[in-house]
Design a protein around this motif. Structure first.
Motif, PDB file in Angstrom:
ATOM      1  N   ALA A   1      -1.493   8.602   3.159  1.00  0.00           N
ATOM      2  CA  ALA A   1      -2.499   7.968   3.506  1.00  0.00           C
ATOM      3  C   ALA A   1      -3.101   8.376   4.800  1.00  0.00           C
ATOM      4  O   ALA A   1      -2.476   8.796   5.680  1.00  0.00           O
ATOM      5  N   ASP A   2      -4.463   7.941   5.134  1.00  0.00           N
ATOM      6  CA  ASP A   2      -5.176   8.694   6.373  1.00  0.00           C
ATOM      7  C   ASP A   2      -4.464   7.738   7.611  1.00  0.00           C
ATOM      8  O   ASP A   2      -4.510   8.451   8.744  1.00  0.00           O
TER       9      ASP A   2
ATOM     10  N   ASP B   1       0.768  -1.233   0.145  1.00  0.00           N
ATOM     11  CA  ASP B   1       0.059   0.101  -0.190  1.00  0.00           C
ATOM     12  C   ASP B   1       0.920   1.233   0.007  1.00  0.00           C
ATOM     13  O   ASP B   1       2.016   1.367   0.513  1.00  0.00           O
ATOM     14  N   TRP B   2       0.389   2.369  -0.722  1.00  0.00           N
ATOM     15  CA  TRP B   2       0.883   3.536  -0.774  1.00  0.00           C
ATOM     16  C   TRP B   2       0.810   4.286   0.785  1.00  0.00           C
ATOM     17  O   TRP B   2      -0.218   4.220   1.439  1.00  0.00           O
ATOM     18  N   VAL B   3       2.059   4.931   1.261  1.00  0.00           N
ATOM     19  CA  VAL B   3       2.027   5.676   2.619  1.00  0.00           C
ATOM     20  C   VAL B   3       2.089   7.242   2.314  1.00  0.00           C
ATOM     21  O   VAL B   3       1.304   7.975   2.843  1.00  0.00           O
TER      22      VAL B   3
ATOM     23  N   ARG C   1       1.603  11.852  11.444  1.00  0.00           N
ATOM     24  CA  ARG C   1       2.443  11.063  11.968  1.00  0.00           C
ATOM     25  C   ARG C   1       4.000  11.083  11.110  1.00  0.00           C
ATOM     26  O   ARG C   1       4.944  11.064  11.805  1.00  0.00           O
ATOM     27  N   PHE C   2       3.675  11.026   9.863  1.00  0.00           N
ATOM     28  CA  PHE C   2       4.865  10.799   8.910  1.00  0.00           C
ATOM     29  C   PHE C   2       4.955  12.113   7.995  1.00  0.00           C
ATOM     30  O   PHE C   2       4.118  12.608   7.746  1.00  0.00           O
TER      31      PHE C   2
END
Length: 115
Positions: free
Chosen positions: A60-61, A46-48, A66-67
């Motif tokens: 991504a939700d 999955d893409w982040v 956080r990132f």
């Protein structure tokens, strides 16, 4: 061809931080976008986070707030700063470069979040 090499993975406790790096073998400034993906055991990749050439980043939700994805074109390097890590962030993280129709992937770096 662009070769991508990730580093910075490791084991960390919940709430901790890691910074991933992805060094490209050639200029990244002309790529359409770069991205981080992740794949947990038994799950799809999955893409982040994505950072296009214009730097309008998307997350991504599950990682929003956080990132942080960033790029240093002068160093041909993509980064992913990961804070407030959770056990569900455990995965192999992959660097991706899009130069459609060519797509480039790194070999991945393991991130394990566990107490």
């Amino acid at each position: 061809q662009v070769q991508l090499v990730e580093s910075g993975g490791g084991s960390v406790q919940p709430g901790g931080s890691l910074r991933l790096s992805c060094v490209a073998s050639s200029s990244i400034s002309s790529l359409n976008f770069m991205a981080w993906y992740r794949q947990a055991p038994g799950k799809q990749r999955d893409w982040v986070a994505i950072i296009p050439r214009g730097n309008a980043v998307m997350y991504a939700d599950s990682v929003k707030g956080r990132f942080t994805i960033s790029r240093d074109n002068a160093k041909n390097t993509l980064y992913l700063q990961m804070n407030s890590l959770r056990p569900e962030d455990t995965a192999v993280y992959y660097c991706n470069g899009n130069d459609a129709p060519k797509i480039y992937w790194g070999q991945g770096t393991q991130v394990t979040v566990s107490s």
